[in-house]
Design a protein around this motif. Structure first.
Motif, PDB file in Angstrom:
ATOM      1  N   ASP A 124      84.228   3.625  53.992  1.00 26.66           N
ATOM      2  CA  ASP A 124      83.572   4.609  54.851  1.00 26.66           C
ATOM      3  C   ASP A 124      84.207   4.647  56.237  1.00 26.66           C
ATOM      4  O   ASP A 124      84.448   3.620  56.851  1.00 26.66           O
ATOM      5  CB  ASP A 124      82.082   4.285  54.958  1.00 26.66           C
ATOM      6  CG  ASP A 124      81.274   5.433  55.524  1.00 26.66           C
ATOM      7  OD1 ASP A 124      81.862   6.449  55.939  1.00 26.66           O
ATOM      8  OD2 ASP A 124      80.042   5.315  55.548  1.00 26.66           O
ATOM      9  N   ARG A 135      83.043   6.954  58.733  1.00 27.93           N
ATOM     10  CA  ARG A 135      82.175   7.820  59.542  1.00 27.93           C
ATOM     11  C   ARG A 135      82.298   7.492  61.023  1.00 27.93           C
ATOM     12  O   ARG A 135      82.258   6.345  61.434  1.00 27.93           O
ATOM     13  CB  ARG A 135      80.726   7.683  59.106  1.00 27.93           C
ATOM     14  CG  ARG A 135      79.856   8.710  59.802  1.00 27.93           C
ATOM     15  CD  ARG A 135      78.612   8.980  58.995  1.00 27.93           C
ATOM     16  NE  ARG A 135      77.888  10.056  59.599  1.00 27.93           N
ATOM     17  CZ  ARG A 135      76.749   9.888  60.241  1.00 27.93           C
ATOM     18  NH1 ARG A 135      76.201   8.712  60.345  1.00 27.93           N
ATOM     19  NH2 ARG A 135      76.148  10.926  60.774  1.00 27.93           N
ATOM     20  N   GLU A 190      86.594  10.227  62.041  1.00 25.19           N
ATOM     21  CA  GLU A 190      87.284  11.300  61.336  1.00 25.19           C
ATOM     22  C   GLU A 190      88.309  11.983  62.241  1.00 25.19           C
ATOM     23  O   GLU A 190      88.196  11.959  63.463  1.00 25.19           O
ATOM     24  CB  GLU A 190      86.287  12.380  60.863  1.00 25.19           C
ATOM     25  CG  GLU A 190      85.246  11.885  59.918  1.00 25.19           C
ATOM     26  CD  GLU A 190      84.034  11.314  60.629  1.00 25.19           C
ATOM     27  OE1 GLU A 190      83.246  10.661  59.942  1.00 25.19           O
ATOM     28  OE2 GLU A 190      83.862  11.500  61.838  1.00 25.19           O
ATOM     29  N   PHE A 209      88.249  18.108  61.644  1.00 25.06           N
ATOM     30  CA  PHE A 209      87.047  18.355  60.847  1.00 25.06           C
ATOM     31  C   PHE A 209      85.968  19.043  61.668  1.00 25.06           C
ATOM     32  O   PHE A 209      85.262  19.914  61.173  1.00 25.06           O
ATOM     33  CB  PHE A 209      86.501  17.059  60.248  1.00 25.06           C
ATOM     34  CG  PHE A 209      87.281  16.569  59.071  1.00 25.06           C
ATOM     35  CD1 PHE A 209      87.236  17.244  57.863  1.00 25.06           C
ATOM     36  CD2 PHE A 209      88.076  15.446  59.168  1.00 25.06           C
ATOM     37  CE1 PHE A 209      87.957  16.807  56.768  1.00 25.06           C
ATOM     38  CE2 PHE A 209      88.803  14.993  58.082  1.00 25.06           C
ATOM     39  CZ  PHE A 209      88.741  15.672  56.882  1.00 25.06           C
ATOM     40  N   ILE A 266      78.513  15.540  59.600  1.00 26.29           N
ATOM     41  CA  ILE A 266      79.202  14.720  58.610  1.00 26.29           C
ATOM     42  C   ILE A 266      78.267  13.593  58.196  1.00 26.29           C
ATOM     43  O   ILE A 266      77.795  12.827  59.036  1.00 26.29           O
ATOM     44  CB  ILE A 266      80.528  14.177  59.175  1.00 26.29           C
ATOM     45  CG1 ILE A 266      81.492  15.338  59.440  1.00 26.29           C
ATOM     46  CG2 ILE A 266      81.141  13.152  58.227  1.00 26.29           C
ATOM     47  CD1 ILE A 266      82.766  14.954  60.147  1.00 26.29           C
ATOM     48  N   SER A 303      82.255   9.729  55.383  1.00 28.08           N
ATOM     49  CA  SER A 303      83.657  10.113  55.290  1.00 28.08           C
ATOM     50  C   SER A 303      84.482   8.925  54.819  1.00 28.08           C
ATOM     51  O   SER A 303      84.083   7.772  54.977  1.00 28.08           O
ATOM     52  CB  SER A 303      84.165  10.615  56.642  1.00 28.08           C
ATOM     53  OG  SER A 303      84.230   9.572  57.586  1.00 28.08           O
ATOM     54  N   LYS A 315      88.758   7.594  54.505  1.00 31.86           N
ATOM     55  CA  LYS A 315      90.130   7.823  54.933  1.00 31.86           C
ATOM     56  C   LYS A 315      91.068   7.050  54.034  1.00 31.86           C
ATOM     57  O   LYS A 315      90.861   5.886  53.753  1.00 31.86           O
ATOM     58  CB  LYS A 315      90.325   7.373  56.381  1.00 31.86           C
ATOM     59  CG  LYS A 315      91.749   7.572  56.875  1.00 31.86           C
ATOM     60  CD  LYS A 315      91.817   7.457  58.359  1.00 31.86           C
ATOM     61  CE  LYS A 315      93.208   7.622  58.926  1.00 31.86           C
ATOM     62  NZ  LYS A 315      94.162   8.391  58.187  1.00 31.86           N
ATOM     63  N   GLU A 367      91.968  12.464  54.242  1.00 28.16           N
ATOM     64  CA  GLU A 367      90.578  12.160  54.561  1.00 28.16           C
ATOM     65  C   GLU A 367      89.648  13.054  53.748  1.00 28.16           C
ATOM     66  O   GLU A 367      90.005  14.165  53.379  1.00 28.16           O
ATOM     67  CB  GLU A 367      90.288  12.370  56.050  1.00 28.16           C
ATOM     68  CG  GLU A 367      90.976  11.367  56.944  1.00 28.16           C
ATOM     69  CD  GLU A 367      90.576  11.505  58.400  1.00 28.16           C
ATOM     70  OE1 GLU A 367      89.352  11.496  58.689  1.00 28.16           O
ATOM     71  OE2 GLU A 367      91.471  11.625  59.238  1.00 28.16           O
ATOM     72  N   VAL A 388      85.381  14.187  53.727  1.00 27.37           N
ATOM     73  CA  VAL A 388      84.075  14.096  54.377  1.00 27.37           C
ATOM     74  C   VAL A 388      83.024  14.830  53.557  1.00 27.37           C
ATOM     75  O   VAL A 388      83.320  15.810  52.879  1.00 27.37           O
ATOM     76  CB  VAL A 388      84.084  14.641  55.832  1.00 27.37           C
ATOM     77  CG1 VAL A 388      85.052  13.872  56.702  1.00 27.37           C
ATOM     78  CG2 VAL A 388      84.358  16.112  55.880  1.00 27.37           C
TER      79      VAL A 388
END
Length: 115
Positions: free
Chosen positions: A7, A9, A12, A16, A26, A29, A31, A36, A38
């Motif tokens: 995760d 979050r 990001e 986005f 969001i 998310s 990566k 990435e 989301v």
């Protein structure tokens, strides 16, 4: 489609935020090395960095209302990555999420969002 890690979050890519609608946030998310993914209340957005430098970016938008079905797969002993598979129309999209990602929570999130 891509391989994504734990995760992400709050960290990001700033791109986005340009695609978020008024009031859209969001929820979680992930990566990967360059890509990435989301989740928002209405859709999934994927950013695919392309080219040698990764400056060229492709964004894909998956509306929950268009998803016919989905599958989640947790990591195993030899297969170390967990996955999400989406079926939209007759096309299947697959996202590798890496080891240790809580796919059960993602499945619950998607179940609540897909009507």
């Amino acid at each position: 489609m891509g391989f994504f890690g734990k995760d992400n979050r709050g960290n990001e890519n700033p791109f986005f935020k340009e695609f978020l609608l008024d009031g859209e946030e969001i929820l979680c998310s992930f990566k990967g090395v360059r890509d990435e993914l989301v989740f928002t209340p209405s859709r999934i957005i994927m950013m695919n960095a392309q080219g040698l430098t990764g400056k060229k970016k492709e964004f894909r938008f998956f509306q929950y209302s268009k998803i016919n079905s989905y599958a989640i797969q947790n990591s195993g002993t030899f297969d170390l990555d967990s996955e999400i598979k989406l079926v939209i129309g007759s096309v299947e999209y697959e996202f590798g999420l890496g080891k240790g990602v809580d796919v059960i929570s993602i499945g619950k999130l998607m179940s609540g969002l897909i009507q």
